[in-house]
Design a protein around this motif. Structure first.
Motif, short mmCIF file in Angstrom:
data_model
loop_
_atom_site.label_atom_id
_atom_site.label_comp_id
_atom_site.label_asym_id
_atom_site.label_seq_id
_atom_site.Cartn_x
_atom_site.Cartn_y
_atom_site.Cartn_z
N ARG A 174 120.43 63.90 34.85
CA ARG A 174 120.22 65.17 34.14
C ARG A 174 121.21 65.34 33.00
N ARG A 175 122.43 64.80 33.21
CA ARG A 175 123.38 64.90 32.11
C ARG A 175 124.27 63.67 32.09
N ALA A 176 125.02 63.54 31.01
CA ALA A 176 125.87 62.35 30.87
C ALA A 176 126.94 62.38 31.95
N LEU A 177 127.11 61.25 32.65
CA LEU A 177 128.11 61.18 33.70
C LEU A 177 129.26 60.29 33.30
N LEU A 232 122.52 63.74 44.85
CA LEU A 232 122.60 63.05 43.56
C LEU A 232 122.10 63.98 42.44
N TRP A 233 120.99 64.68 42.71
CA TRP A 233 120.42 65.61 41.73
C TRP A 233 121.43 66.71 41.40
N PHE A 254 138.86 58.43 34.63
CA PHE A 254 138.97 57.87 33.27
C PHE A 254 137.59 57.75 32.64
N VAL A 255 136.63 57.29 33.45
CA VAL A 255 135.34 56.91 32.87
C VAL A 255 134.20 57.84 33.27
N MET A 256 134.46 58.83 34.13
CA MET A 256 133.39 59.75 34.50
C MET A 256 133.85 61.17 34.24
#
Lengths: 248, 550
Positions: free
Chosen positions: B58-61, B51-52, B419-421
């Motif tokens: 840590r940043r926008a997903l 996950l890290w 689309f969303v990630m």
């Protein structure tokens, strides 16, 4: 004297088959009663009336002196936990540790939260250990149940019953799959440790002699009818032969 | 008791032995629990690390701009394109997809039968069982090793290679299914043959019969129902494969789906999706009906229907079987081998390959953790046998969700998630997770349905509330098996990372697609070898973990 289990003129019908016909029996506190008779005589149906998993077609069944059928869910739960059952196949949960299988005896009393939390952090471990100690396997407390031998598992099932502390103990052919020596041992534990002198025991048995040796009272069933109901001392070999006779 | 031919049993055979197979009574392993705990801790750390690495926290997903597209896609669900011209197009595409699946399955059964004999212990066993024949043992191990290679490579990768030597022909799609599935079928059939071969086979051998005739007389008749039942299970899987292969160019509904997606024609997409759900539900229903209530007559009728489908499929696809043996094909194979050999590193060096492999590993791990968490939860709702009407209705809804999620191919899920990630391994993991959730959830529901819950009823009889019965009896009795299936599915999910990689989710699959586009055949070979090694590592971990669950 109030009776623990009373059947008044009970009949049970499954489809066309009459499993029990006009059975009229009262069992008092502390009695040890053996149900004997050939296969299909109605022994299991008798026991299932006692734990209310079968309702009579006619007549009434009263447990613990009250013939009132429990109405609410809490009421039913309270009635359930006063009756303990020993199954021939034990019905233990193999992947759980012994302590949880023993503690399952508390489930009729415990709140949901307590029951779930106990799986994480076992509660009332001392009581569980004491029960296992009386059956001689206190050292198995933390083991996985399916890693135990058959005899040890039998003791775990009996320890669960001790923890449940029911007033009425029902046992359906508890020794049917055991050799004579082991059957004797299990009956010892069942009568002396679990039933003691205070609990009522109703047990169905194939072994006529074992029943006479271990119980105070024998009820002979044949084709759904009570053939005899007498103190163990008064039951003769001839009565046994008549009970198991094969009609041609 | 689980039935001998249930879906769960078939999966046990694929995974190589039931997870709770009896190891003899009285064997005490007090460290068994602790070892399983060690694995859980390791798994937890691996998940956190993945996950890290994927950038969680840590940043926008999430790309908020994509929700509008996502909303429009789902809104189209109630308005599929039902114009008669498009429906007839979809009908034609559906026939193509089914034909690929039918022919792929038929061929994989033939390959499987031949392979099963080659890798069954029975075949390699010496006539005198007391003597250990070293040569025969070596032969058995060698053929087992050889047959494990084709099943470690995903159908899509087979497709990429086959299209190079066979050109644009339906044979590519058929063989891409038949080769890896044939190898899996061989493994399962070998296990069935070894289970069935008993005294009858030994007696025939002792009386002087050859191995082939002893198999034909002593084993095959008894094993036939199991073999047919597995073939139909493979057909269910082939349908899903045919759709995926269609997306990468073989045609059929998969291809239509990707065309409509590129045009953002959501209403057309939904027509295709509904067609897929129907096809996949019918195939699943046919197979499970055969397993549950398969009388000899029904099996025979289904087999005849299967043969008719084979004939119809050949007529529909018209594969050019001549290409298999033509001289141009042979020349192309030689050329492919020459251009592939020797494997070379990708543009950013061997270290880049290792990094991609780590990405792929993480993607498969996250996908599986995600899929199994929701699959196990929903399986309890989806399991048949509810007593109240509400439970039964909930079960029907849950089953529909499961059919839907496994009918939609992973690349479509990946594109929807993208689309969303923002691109990366995480959307790939989510897409694979959704797809595997559908497959795993069905399997777990069957574990619950097959549970002989006398222990639970005994607890209920002593007054335990429903939640307590669930926690003390149902869950501990089913969770180990469900976890074992999840771990087996991890092996499959690792191979599937290729197909979401192709649409841009990263990892080795993405690299493979780039190398293919650049005609970098020696690089492709290195990537495929890396995939095989990685899949071997995951197999080892999964097998070791499953062993602690017994």
């Amino acid at each position: 004297m109030t009776s623990i289990l009373a059947l008044h003129h009970v009949g049970v019908r499954f489809g066309d088959h009459m499993a029990l016909v006009d059975v009229d029996v009262a069992i008092g506190p502390g009695e040890r009663v053996a149900l004997v008779g050939p296969s299909g005589a109605g022994k299991t149906t008798f026991l299932r009336l006692a734990d209310r998993s079968v309702t009579p077609t006619s007549g009434t069944v009263a447990t613990f002196g009250a013939d009132r059928v429990p109405t609410g869910a809490a009421d039913a739960r309270a009635a359930c936990r006063r009756v303990g059952t020993v199954h021939q196949h034990l019905h233990l949960v193999g992947p759980l540790r012994v302590v949880h299988n023993v503690n399952a005896g508390h489930l009729g009393r415990w709140t949901r939260r307590r029951a779930l939390w106990s799986l994480v952090r076992p509660r009332e471990v001392d009581a569980a250990r004491a029960a296992l100690d009386r059956l001689g396997i206190a050292d198995k407390l933390g083991e996985r149940t399916d890693r135990l031998s058959g005899g040890e598992q039998q003791r775990v099932a009996l320890a669960r019953l001790l923890v449940q502390d029911p007033e009425l103990v029902l046992a359906d052919e508890p020794v049917a799959s055991l050799d004579p020596a082991r059957a004797e041992e299990v009956m010892d534990l069942l009568c002396d440790v679990v039933a003691g002198r205070t609990r009522t025991l109703v047990v169905s048995l194939h072994d006529f002699d074992l029943a006479r040796r271990r119980c105070d009272r024998l009820i002979g069933l044949r084709a759904g009818r009570v053939v005899f109901d007498a103190p163990a001392a008064d039951v003769t070999d001839a009565m046994g032969h008549a009970l198991y006779r094969i009609d041609r | 008791m689980s039935r001998a031919d249930a879906l769960t049993t078939l999966t046990d055979r694929e995974a190589g032995g039931a997870p709770d197979r009896d190891r003899g009574t009285g064997a005490r392993r007090p460290w068994g629990i602790r070892r399983a705990r060690t694995w859980s801790v390791l798994l937890l750390f691996a998940v956190l690390w993945s996950l890290w690495d994927a950038g969680v926290g840590r940043r926008a997903l999430v790309n908020p701009g994509g929700w509008e597209l996502q909303r429009r896609f789902w809104a189209a669900a109630v308005h599929p394109d039902l114009s008669s011209s498009f429906v007839s197009t979809i009908g034609h595409d559906a026939r193509t997809t089914i034909a690929f699946a039918v022919l792929g399955t038929a061929l994989s059964v033939l390959i499987g039968l031949a392979g099963a004999v080659m890798i069954s212990e029975t075949w390699w066993r010496s006539r005198r069982p007391d003597r250990r024949d070293v040569r025969r043992r070596a032969g058995w191990l060698a053929s087992r090793g050889l047959w494990s290679v084709p099943r470690g490579i995903h159908e899509a990768v087979w497709g990429l290679y086959l299209v190079n030597v066979l050109g644009r022909d339906p044979l590519v799609g058929i063989l891409a299914i038949a080769i890896p599935f044939g190898a899996i079928t061989a493994k399962v059939y070998a296990e069935i043959l070894d289970e069935t071969a008993g005294d009858a086979y030994d007696a025939l051998r002792a009386a002087g019969a050859g191995r082939t005739s002893a198999l034909a007389y002593g084993v095959l008749p008894a094993a036939l129902p199991d073999l047919v039942s597995y073939a139909f299970y493979r057909f269910e899987c082939s349908i899903r494969s045919a759709v995926i292969l269609g997306m990468i160019g073989a045609g059929g509904i998969g291809f239509r789906l990707s065309l409509s997606f590129q045009a953002l024609a959501y209403r057309e997409m939904w027509t295709a999706i509904y067609a897929l759900v129907i096809i996949s539900a019918v195939a699943d229903w046919w197979g499970s009906r055969l397993r549950r209530r398969g009388t000899a007559r029904r099996v025979r009728r289904s087999a005849l229907l299967g043969l008719a489908l084979v004939a119809a499929s050949i007529a529909h696809l018209r594969p050019d079987f001549g290409r298999l043996v033509s001289s141009s094909t042979r020349a192309l194979v030689v050329e492919l081998v020459e251009r592939s050999w020797w494997p070379t590193a990708p543009r950013d060096g061997w270290w880049g390959l290792v990094e991609r492999a780590v990405d792929t590993f993480q993607m498969s791990l996250l996908a599986l953790v995600f899929a199994s968490a929701i699959a196990i939860a929903i399986a309890f709702v989806a399991a048949r046998g509810g007593r109240t009407p509400i439970r039964r209705a909930a079960s029907l809804v849950a089953r529909t969700v499961l059919v839907f999620t496994r009918a939609v191919p992973p690349p479509v899920w990946a594109l929807l998630v993208l689309f969303v990630m923002y691109p990366g391994p995480l959307p790939g993991a989510v897409a694979l997770g959704i797809y595997n959730f559908g497959i795993l959830g069905r399997l777990c529901a069957e574990v619950i349905e097959n549970l002989d819950d006398r222990s639970g009823r005994a607890l209920a009889a002593l007054g335990a509330p429903t939640v307590a019965v669930f926690a003390y009896a149902t869950l501990p009795q089913t969770a180990p098996r469900m976890a074992a299936y999840a771990l087996y599915r991890w092996e499959v999910a690792l191979r599937e990372t290729v197909i979401v990689g192709v649409v841009g989710a990263g990892g080795l699959g993405r690299l493979l697609e780039q190398q293919r586009a650049a005609f970098d055949y020696s690089g492709m070979l290195a990537t495929v070898i890396a995939l095989l090694l990685l899949s071997g590592v995951v197999d080892l971990i999964s097998t070791a973990m499953r062993r602690t669950l017994r």
